[in-house]
Design an enzyme around this catalytic site. Structure first.
Site, PDB file in Angstrom:
ATOM      1  N   GLY A 193     -81.238   2.747 -27.477  1.00  0.00           N
ATOM      2  CA  GLY A 193     -80.518   3.533 -26.511  1.00  0.00           C
ATOM      3  C   GLY A 193     -80.403   2.928 -25.159  1.00  0.00           C
ATOM      4  O   GLY A 193     -79.940   2.859 -23.732  1.00  0.00           O
ATOM      5  N   GLU A 220     -84.115  -2.100 -30.797  1.00  0.00           N
ATOM      6  CA  GLU A 220     -82.739  -1.784 -31.898  1.00  0.00           C
ATOM      7  C   GLU A 220     -81.144  -1.440 -31.646  1.00  0.00           C
ATOM      8  O   GLU A 220     -81.063  -0.388 -31.699  1.00  0.00           O
ATOM      9  CB  GLU A 220     -83.390  -0.835 -33.074  1.00  0.00           C
ATOM     10  N   GLY A 260     -77.788  -0.507 -29.800  1.00  0.00           N
ATOM     11  CA  GLY A 260     -76.142  -0.164 -30.973  1.00  0.00           C
ATOM     12  C   GLY A 260     -75.294  -0.725 -29.565  1.00  0.00           C
ATOM     13  O   GLY A 260     -74.530  -1.801 -29.646  1.00  0.00           O
ATOM     14  N   ARG A 261     -74.876   0.343 -28.655  1.00  0.00           N
ATOM     15  CA  ARG A 261     -73.819   0.356 -27.366  1.00  0.00           C
ATOM     16  C   ARG A 261     -73.911  -0.622 -27.117  1.00  0.00           C
ATOM     17  O   ARG A 261     -73.132  -1.471 -26.439  1.00  0.00           O
ATOM     18  CB  ARG A 261     -74.314   1.564 -26.971  1.00  0.00           C
ATOM     19  N   ARG A 291     -65.851   9.983 -28.594  1.00  0.00           N
ATOM     20  CA  ARG A 291     -65.983  10.824 -27.062  1.00  0.00           C
ATOM     21  C   ARG A 291     -65.720  11.879 -26.228  1.00  0.00           C
ATOM     22  O   ARG A 291     -66.671  12.129 -25.638  1.00  0.00           O
ATOM     23  CB  ARG A 291     -66.391   9.229 -26.981  1.00  0.00           C
ATOM     24  N   TYR A 335     -68.883  14.584 -25.901  1.00  0.00           N
ATOM     25  CA  TYR A 335     -69.428  13.765 -25.014  1.00  0.00           C
ATOM     26  C   TYR A 335     -68.743  14.265 -23.573  1.00  0.00           C
ATOM     27  O   TYR A 335     -69.689  13.747 -22.671  1.00  0.00           O
ATOM     28  CB  TYR A 335     -70.254  13.030 -25.129  1.00  0.00           C
ATOM     29  N   CYS A 390     -53.958  18.607 -32.572  1.00  0.00           N
ATOM     30  CA  CYS A 390     -53.370  19.826 -32.346  1.00  0.00           C
ATOM     31  C   CYS A 390     -55.238  20.550 -32.198  1.00  0.00           C
ATOM     32  O   CYS A 390     -55.515  21.795 -32.336  1.00  0.00           O
ATOM     33  CB  CYS A 390     -53.143  20.364 -33.778  1.00  0.00           C
ATOM     34  N   GLU A 391     -55.295  20.026 -30.587  1.00  0.00           N
ATOM     35  CA  GLU A 391     -56.645  20.607 -30.272  1.00  0.00           C
ATOM     36  C   GLU A 391     -56.944  20.438 -28.807  1.00  0.00           C
ATOM     37  O   GLU A 391     -56.372  19.377 -28.351  1.00  0.00           O
ATOM     38  CB  GLU A 391     -57.756  20.212 -30.639  1.00  0.00           C
ATOM     39  N   TYR A 404     -69.214   3.869 -31.118  1.00  0.00           N
ATOM     40  CA  TYR A 404     -68.694   4.579 -31.393  1.00  0.00           C
ATOM     41  C   TYR A 404     -67.414   4.915 -31.733  1.00  0.00           C
ATOM     42  O   TYR A 404     -67.389   5.856 -30.933  1.00  0.00           O
ATOM     43  CB  TYR A 404     -69.789   5.734 -30.720  1.00  0.00           C
TER      44      TYR A 404
HETATM   45  N1  LLP Z   1     -81.993   3.928 -33.249  1.00  0.00           N
HETATM   46  C1  LLP Z   1     -81.693   4.574 -33.799  1.00  0.00           C
HETATM   47  C2  LLP Z   1     -82.759   5.010 -34.235  1.00  0.00           C
HETATM   48  C3  LLP Z   1     -80.428   5.592 -33.284  1.00  0.00           C
HETATM   49  O1  LLP Z   1     -80.779   6.898 -34.008  1.00  0.00           O
HETATM   50  C4  LLP Z   1     -79.080   4.533 -32.441  1.00  0.00           C
HETATM   51  C5  LLP Z   1     -78.383   5.592 -32.033  1.00  0.00           C
HETATM   52  C6  LLP Z   1     -79.328   3.689 -32.110  1.00  0.00           C
HETATM   53  C7  LLP Z   1     -81.291   3.115 -32.838  1.00  0.00           C
HETATM   54  C8  LLP Z   1     -78.701   2.505 -31.387  1.00  0.00           C
HETATM   55  O2  LLP Z   1     -78.633   3.483 -30.315  1.00  0.00           O
HETATM   56  P1  LLP Z   1     -77.613   2.921 -29.094  1.00  0.00           P
HETATM   57  O3  LLP Z   1     -78.796   1.502 -28.539  1.00  0.00           O
HETATM   58  O4  LLP Z   1     -76.797   2.728 -29.331  1.00  0.00           O
HETATM   59  O5  LLP Z   1     -78.074   3.937 -27.859  1.00  0.00           O
HETATM   60  N2  LLP Z   1     -71.954   8.393 -30.710  1.00  0.00           N
HETATM   61  C9  LLP Z   1     -72.712   7.976 -29.397  1.00  0.00           C
HETATM   62  C10 LLP Z   1     -73.928   8.069 -30.030  1.00  0.00           C
HETATM   63  C11 LLP Z   1     -75.076   8.315 -30.559  1.00  0.00           C
HETATM   64  C12 LLP Z   1     -76.382   7.500 -31.191  1.00  0.00           C
HETATM   65  C13 LLP Z   1     -76.850   7.513 -32.119  1.00  0.00           C
HETATM   66  N3  LLP Z   1     -78.109   6.923 -32.354  1.00  0.00           N
HETATM   67  C14 LLP Z   1     -72.129   8.331 -28.341  1.00  0.00           C
HETATM   68  O6  LLP Z   1     -71.017   7.915 -29.045  1.00  0.00           O
HETATM   69  O7  LLP Z   1     -72.310   7.613 -26.703  1.00  0.00           O
END
Ligand code: LLP
Length: 373
Positions: free
Chosen positions: A217, A253, A255-256, A292, A296, A323-324, A353
């Site tokens: 997050g 954990e 990601g982004r 994205r 969003y 076409c949207e 993402y």
């Molecule tokens: N752990 C779990 C259980 C998750 O569901 C997620 C993301 C993460 C970790 C990693 O979250 P991060 O650190 O990346 O925020 N597509 C959306 C984001 C969806 C996130 C889904 N779950 C976007 O482009 O903003």
């Protein structure tokens, strides 16, 4: 900007094309690895599952967090030597076959509801499980990425924790990890510290928990106005709360945070059109390439890579070929007034993402991917 010539060359080989700068991923990985109170780090591969990125992060000491059998297969295909102990499986409403595959591989499985244990007792018998709880609230950059609270499908409500532990114990299983992830792109550094404190309270009550996982997050600054995330304040908060609960290992954990800023999306301008006083530049990338903004209303900086510096600017809407009416990357963006078809256009901070959410809507081709070592 330092890679401009290289990027222009890559764009010549065909667009749309994502390019990932591996030194940026490595720098983010090392910044997180330097945070003392965190004992275990996993990378949420859903953000970007390019093999070079998985291999880099594994080599930097990260485990990998997966949410489907497909992601698990992908991880072991590209890292055949990886110990399953370094892999977390955190699915949501997945089929039974996904759990079967995860247990067969020997990865750590997270469950977030009592009903799964009741429906498939044979599957969950004599296991060490992690439990995902919903702390009753969601946070994040958009309603669509908040994963806590009554309206969200994720996590066991805390009122049912005792019931879950009883059901697991009846099956001879133990809850050894406690997990929460309440949303993505959360701006408040206090969020994780509070979560850790709350989870530690429940972990103590459960008795068998050794690891607390406070999810991902972490945000990144998508625009010049965004403050960069205060990693030091974040780390201090975690250190304080870890000192209160030294019995538990602390896991994250993200990601982004690890990959977003490493990636750009390259495209070529296709047409420049003026309609009713609005100038639009069309790209060969669309909402199918990078979802994205459409999904969003997310902001990504956009630049004309062919015309850098010293150009008079004008406001353009930047659109794709789908076409949207939601096929818009940005409205009233300042770009060189001379922006013309065949210019190479860059969409920034697209490493998370981006490619993973792309698709072939309108029978458009999938984007390509490159890495810069
Ligand atoms: N752990 C779990 C259980 C998750 O569901 C997620 C993301 C993460 C970790 C990693 O979250 P991060 O650190 O990346 O925020 N597509 C959306 C984001 C969806 C996130 C889904 N779950 C976007 O482009 O903003």
């Amino acid at each position: 900007r330092g890679q401009r010539a290289h990027l222009l060359q890559l764009a010549d080989a065909g667009t749309p094309r994502y390019v990932y700068h591996l030194p940026t991923v490595r720098a983010r990985a090392r910044a997180l690895a330097a945070i003392k109170p965190i004992d275990q780090r996993y990378y949420a591969i859903k953000a970007n599952s390019h093999p070079a990125i998985l291999q880099l992060l594994e080599a930097e000491g990260f485990g990998l967090e997966c949410v489907s059998h497909g992601e698990l297969k992908h991880v072991f295909q590209h890292l055949p030597e990886l110990s399953p102990k370094r892999v977390l499986f955190t699915p949501s409403f997945c089929p039974r076959s996904d759990y079967e595959a995860a247990f067969a591989l020997g990865v750590t499985v997270t469950v977030d509801n009592v009903e799964a244990l009741q429906r498939w007792p044979d599957l969950f018998r004599n296991r060490e499980l992690w439990l995902r709880v919903d702390l009753g609230r969601g946070e994040g950059h958009h309603a669509k990425v908040r994963t806590g609270g009554k309206d969200s499908k994720f996590g066991l409500p805390i009122a049912r924790v005792d019931e879950f532990v009883r059901a697991a114990t009846d099956l001879g299983s133990r809850v050894v990890g406690l997990h929460a992830h309440l949303g993505s792109g959360v701006e408040t550094a206090q969020h994780w510290r509070l979560m850790c404190d709350e989870l530690a309270g429940f972990a103590r009550r459960i008795g068998s928990v050794h690891t607390i996982d406070i999810g991902g997050g972490l945000p990144i600054p998508y625009s010049a106005e965004d403050e960069p995330f205060d990693l030091d304040a974040w780390a201090e908060g975690l250190a304080e709360v870890k000192a209160l609960h030294p019995a538990f290992r602390l896991a994250i954990e993200p990601g982004r945070y690890l990959v977003a800023e490493s990636g750009v999306l390259l495209s070529h301008a296709t047409q420049v059109v003026e309609k009713d006083g609005v100038r639009r530049v069309g790209l060969d990338a669309g909402m199918n390439t990078l979802m994205r903004p459409a999904l969003y209303d997310a902001w990504h900086d956009i630049e004309n890579l062919s015309r850098q510096g010293g150009y008079a600017e004008a406001a353009f809407d930047v659109v794709g070929p789908i076409c949207e009416s939601s096929d818009v990357f940005g409205k009233r963006r300042k770009l060189p007034v001379s922006t013309a078809p065949d210019d190479v256009m860059l969409i920034a901070d697209a490493g998370a993402y981006g490619y993973v959410m792309s698709n072939t809507y309108n029978q458009r081709a999938m984007p390509r991917e490159d890495v810069i070592e």
